[in-house]
Design an enzyme around this catalytic site. Structure first.
Site, PDB file in Angstrom:
ATOM      1  N   LYS A  48      -3.873   4.817   7.332  1.00  0.00           N
ATOM      2  CA  LYS A  48      -3.213   4.029   6.283  1.00  0.00           C
ATOM      3  C   LYS A  48      -2.080   4.843   5.646  1.00  0.00           C
ATOM      4  CE  LYS A  48      -7.250   1.122   5.640  1.00  0.00           C
ATOM      5  NZ  LYS A  48      -8.436   0.716   4.894  1.00  0.00           N
ATOM      6  N   GLN A  92     -11.467   2.798  -0.134  1.00  0.00           N
ATOM      7  CA  GLN A  92     -12.048   2.681   1.208  1.00  0.00           C
ATOM      8  C   GLN A  92     -13.563   2.472   1.115  1.00  0.00           C
ATOM      9  OE1 GLN A  92     -10.195   2.526   4.013  1.00  0.00           O
ATOM     10  NE2 GLN A  92     -12.013   2.206   5.244  1.00  0.00           N
ATOM     11  N   ASP A 115      -6.454  -5.331  -0.807  1.00  0.00           N
ATOM     12  CA  ASP A 115      -7.455  -5.713   0.182  1.00  0.00           C
ATOM     13  C   ASP A 115      -7.842  -7.192   0.033  1.00  0.00           C
ATOM     14  OD1 ASP A 115      -8.349  -3.749   2.016  1.00  0.00           O
ATOM     15  OD2 ASP A 115      -9.370  -2.653   0.410  1.00  0.00           O
TER      16      ASP A 115
END
Ligand code: GUN
Length: 278
Positions: A48, A92, A115
């Site tokens: 990422k 995460q 997200d």
């Protein structure tokens, strides 16, 4: 059978984002939070960060120790919610067991929830009024569209009902006017349902789960699984060698859905930056 090249499709998405950021002179920041020592999470987070660098997005990494408390992580999220340099916040998953993931996700400001995991953004997805598209399902939609396959009116079957993939995946397909069935561990006639699918999306997390007898001749097969086989090799849910000759298009693992998830995260981060500057 044609392989769907997730690396190529994701590279095109990232090129488009890089170009827009450059041309408009945008300053965009993504906070990437990782807690603990999970090896897979470390690889994802590094990928990422690399994608951010490519696109011209500034990434800010926060690596917290395994034994961090929920209170500490909530405090960090509060700080990032207030930080003007940070347009998107990515925590995460999975988190260590002493931390309630739901609590953390809900604490992220909806405007920075790139997200699209928190309840506000999930609700917007349900009614088709998106701020952010959920990254993995959005990546799958791009891959299906890259094949030129019409989605409207098709039988689509999604295996898996997770909040991250299965449920939002079904919703995006529904918004494109597919007839959608969601299968899961309690589905009794899995093989019959799957073999109806013109488009089959598997998000189970078990190597070799989707066998050739579950796949309709000429289907488009999308493999969201990320598993290790008995030899420790990275593989998806689909028994690729036997399914590949039956379908029209199939995604490989690695090099299929994985790179798309990250490209869509970049897209959401750019979108967050633009929405916040309005
Ligand atoms: N863990 C596995 N997939 C994801 C994802 O898409 N986002 C985050 N934050 N964590 C994950």
């Amino acid at each position: 059978m044609t392989l769907i090249d997730g690396k190529a499709v994701s590279a095109a998405v990232k090129e488009r984002i890089k170009k827009e950021i450059e041309e408009k002179g945008l300053k965009i920041g993504l906070a990437v939070v990782i807690v603990g020592n999970d090896q897979a999470s470390r690889v994802y987070v590094n990928n990422k960060k690399k994608a951010c660098e490519f696109c011209g997005i500034t990434s800010y990494e926060y690596a917290l120790p395994e034994e961090s408390t929920e209170e500490q992580l909530l405090k960090l999220v509060d700080k990032l919610n207030e930080d003007g340099r940070v347009n998107g916040i990515l925590v995460q998953l999975p988190l260590p067991k002493q931390i309630d993931e739901k609590k953390i996700i809900e604490r992220i400001s909806p405007e920075k929830d790139v997200d699209a995991f928190n309840a506000v953004n999930v609700g917007k997805i349900m009614i088709g009024n998106y701020s952010f598209l959920p990254c993995t399902p959005a990546g799958v939609m791009e891959l299906i569209k890259s094949t030129g396959t019409e989605i409207s009116g098709k039988e689509c079957v999604v295996i898996g009902r997770s909040n991250i993939v299965g449920k939002p995946m079904a919703m995006l397909l529904l918004h494109e006017s597919a007839t959608v069935t969601i299968c899961h561990s309690k589905t009794s006639n899995l093989k019959d349902v799957c073999s109806r699918a013109d488009i089959l999306v598997s998000a189970v997390g078990k190597a070799g789960f989707v066998t050739a007898d579950m796949v309709k001749e000429g289907a488009v097969v999308i493999d969201v699984g990320m598993n290790r086989n008995s030899e420790g090799k990275l593989c998806g849910d689909v028994d690729f060698d036997n399914v590949k000759d039956k379908c029209s298009f199939i995604t490989p693992v690695p090099g299929g859905v994985g790179p798309m998830t990250i490209a869509m995260l970049m897209e959401n981060t750019l979108r967050a930056g633009k929405l916040q500057s309005l």
